[in-house]
Motif scaffolding. Structure first.
Motif, PDB file in Angstrom:
ATOM      1  N   TYR A  28      38.984  46.449  38.885  1.00 40.17           N
ATOM      2  CA  TYR A  28      39.715  45.208  38.609  1.00 40.17           C
ATOM      3  C   TYR A  28      38.874  44.020  39.061  1.00 40.17           C
ATOM      4  O   TYR A  28      38.361  43.997  40.177  1.00 40.17           O
ATOM      5  CB  TYR A  28      41.062  45.217  39.335  1.00 40.17           C
ATOM      6  N   ASP A  86      39.342  41.050  33.039  1.00 40.43           N
ATOM      7  CA  ASP A  86      40.094  41.617  34.155  1.00 40.43           C
ATOM      8  C   ASP A  86      39.716  43.038  34.522  1.00 40.43           C
ATOM      9  O   ASP A  86      39.926  43.461  35.670  1.00 40.43           O
ATOM     10  CB  ASP A  86      41.600  41.592  33.843  1.00 40.43           C
ATOM     11  N   LEU A  87      39.180  43.818  33.591  1.00 41.50           N
ATOM     12  CA  LEU A  87      39.021  45.255  33.822  1.00 41.50           C
ATOM     13  C   LEU A  87      37.687  45.761  33.299  1.00 41.50           C
ATOM     14  O   LEU A  87      37.221  45.353  32.228  1.00 41.50           O
ATOM     15  CB  LEU A  87      40.158  46.011  33.137  1.00 41.50           C
ATOM     16  N   TYR A  97      35.940  43.552  44.435  1.00 40.38           N
ATOM     17  CA  TYR A  97      36.310  44.250  43.210  1.00 40.38           C
ATOM     18  C   TYR A  97      36.895  45.625  43.565  1.00 40.38           C
ATOM     19  O   TYR A  97      36.151  46.595  43.777  1.00 40.38           O
ATOM     20  CB  TYR A  97      35.094  44.419  42.307  1.00 40.38           C
ATOM     21  N   TYR A 117      38.630  49.295  43.031  1.00 41.57           N
ATOM     22  CA  TYR A 117      38.488  50.256  41.941  1.00 41.57           C
ATOM     23  C   TYR A 117      39.227  51.556  42.260  1.00 41.57           C
ATOM     24  O   TYR A 117      39.528  51.876  43.416  1.00 41.57           O
ATOM     25  CB  TYR A 117      37.017  50.550  41.646  1.00 41.57           C
TER      26      TYR A 117
END
Length: 260
Positions: A175, A128-129, A182, A184
């Protein structure tokens, strides 16, 4: 002068050492071919409140620039980039009082070349991160400009040349749950400083003045996203906010990258 270019030298040395070390390691392990090269183009705008005359006065510095980027992605989570471009910078309302005749700059955009480098390293990555560390340094070298002084009964000219530098460093939180988009968050120390040298000639009268400038804001919060169109093509958009004691400065950036 050494203090001004210290961040650039640090990043340049880091890039050189890292490139040599990584190239040697990957050549030994037969992985050198896995390095991804991403050329790209980008457009950025920012407006910064600057202070001068020992922080007694403030005005706005606005810059628009177009850059060409070459990014090298190495399999161990390291990304290195070299940046070259052209910028138009506006210093309107900057005042010079020590010349034969005082003046307030109101000449519009001044063109100049832009050089930069960036280093990025991934520290945490899961489903996820992703958490990266990023450092970036830009140098703007403005062209020398000459203007006639209006309203005089005799001939008078003013000649100016400017430069500024911007250094930022901090963590980037990305993320991964909305792929292929994506989002950020980038939280960075972000400092701008520079100078403007002005020479004035009115018949036999001459004068010169150096104006040191410094950005009022020192930290920035950037929100953006990467859109991965294909394995080779991606787009990036970012907006940033730079608070200071009397307000907030703003900026934005868009970028297109193609890898091979």
């Amino acid at each position: 002068m050494k203090k001004i270019y210290l961040p650039f030298l640090i990043i340049l040395m880091t890039l050189t050492i890292t490139c040599l070390s990584s190239a040697q390691l990957q050549e030994e392990e037969g992985l050198f071919q896995n390095i991804s090269i991403k050329p790209g183009i980008s457009y950025e705008y920012f407006s910064r409140t600057i202070s001068w005359d020992e922080d007694e006065y403030t005005s706005k510095l606005k810059s628009y620039f177009f850059t060409f980027n070459t990014e090298f992605e190495i399999p161990n989570g390291l990304s290195l980039a070299l940046i070259f471009g052209y910028s138009f910078t506006n210093y309107d309302e900057l005042e010079f009082r020590e010349l034969p005749i005082s003046l307030e700059l109101g000449v519009g955009k001044i063109g100049g070349y832009l050089l930069g480098s960036e280093i990025r390293k991934s520290f945490v990555s899961n489903e996820d991160l992703v958490i990266d560390g990023q450092a970036q340094f830009f140098v703007y070298l403005g062209s020398k400009e000459e203007w006639e002084i209006p309203g005089l009964s005799v001939e008078g000219t003013t000649e100016g040349k400017s430069s500024w530098m911007r250094f930022s460093v901090g963590p980037v939180f990305t993320y991964k749950g909305f792929a292929p988009i994506y989002p950020y968050l980038y939280l960075g120390f972000n400092k701008l400083w520079g100078k403007f040298k002005m020479d004035q000639t009115i018949q036999d009268l001459t004068g010169s003045e150096d104006k040191k400038i410094s950005g009022e804001s020192s930290f920035s919060t950037s929100l953006g996203f990467n859109f991965i169109v294909t394995e080779a093509l991606s787009f990036k958009a970012e907006g940033n906010f730079m608070p200071y004691k009397d307000g907030v400065d703003l900026g934005f950036m868009i970028k297109a990258m193609y890898s091979f």
